[in-house]
Design an enzyme around this catalytic site. Sequence first.
Site, short mmCIF file in Angstrom:
data_model
loop_
_atom_site.label_atom_id
_atom_site.label_comp_id
_atom_site.label_asym_id
_atom_site.label_seq_id
_atom_site.Cartn_x
_atom_site.Cartn_y
_atom_site.Cartn_z
N LYS A 65 0.81 -1.23 0.00
CA LYS A 65 0.00 0.00 0.00
C LYS A 65 0.84 1.28 0.00
CE LYS A 65 -4.18 -1.74 2.25
NZ LYS A 65 -5.17 -1.46 3.30
N ASP A 101 -10.16 3.03 2.65
CA ASP A 101 -10.30 2.39 3.97
C ASP A 101 -11.08 3.28 4.95
OD1 ASP A 101 -9.02 0.00 3.37
OD2 ASP A 101 -7.04 0.76 3.89
#
Length: 279
Positions: A65, A101
Amino acid sequence: MIKACVIGWPISQSRSPLIHGYWLRKYGIDGSYTRQPVEPAELAAFIAGLASSGYAGCNVTIPHKEAVFEMVARADDTTQRIGAVNTVYVRDRKIFGTNTDGEGFLNNLRSAAPRLTLANGRAVVLGAGGASLAVVNALLEHGVAEVAVANRTADKTEQLRRRFGSRVTAIGWTEASDHLGDCSLLVNTTSLGMKGQPDLTIDLSRLSGTAVVTDIVYTPLRTKLLADAAARGNQVVEGLGMLLHQAVRGFSLWFGVTPRVTEELHDLVARDIDPEFRR
Ligand code: ATR
């Protein structure tokens, strides 16, 4: 046919293909969503070649990420603050990265605990890793007055405080329970409680009866933290909903339809995690 995938190393555990595959069938879209193992040494080439490989985009998971954040053409403000990308999409052959997220976390709370008002409230967040960054940022963007963060490694809570400013307070890992008195939300972002990891043990006796407790861990569906909180009458929100809600924007960016998170989808993934799951 529109193609998307999830990349990680390893990737076999990812449940994203189950989620996106469900929506592709549900909305009758001619598309595919696959798992692609990409090792760190191949990451830059994979991302650079995304469009020429015919992908509309991909999800990004552990351990890529942060590295992908450095590789994308432009990231939005929220993603810049988090410094990590979980969703990549191609526009005009350029590669964009974003992070869903935080909205996954908030939309899960909104949908499962609609009466919880976070604005001007106080939250306690356990953990200061990658997932915590997205959660703390989402809470601050949502108007939470103070986010108290406790982490085993104190350095990382200090880093969070420096990154986000004075609305974040750093508290000691062993003192977290002393700070529960006036919080309206308690969040676990550590890996404690996950299958194969030790349980999270925290004294909840100071927690107000109206506080909501949530966990980003979703294997098991109901962690010990959530079971303990529910046993004392607190409303609890399971982490699986965050996984489902964070998937929405990626699907919409790649396939052009904003999908719904339904009970049917929840139960499909819940049964994959725990075959005994019953609503
Ligand atoms: P993620 O991206 O899922 O947040 P991470 O960045 O590796 O993963 O963060 C894991 C979090 O779980 C960290 O807050 C970590 O605490 P440390 O910073 O002290 O490592 C926390 N964590 C993992 N195992 C733990 C344990 N046994 N006790 C307490 N905290 C733990």
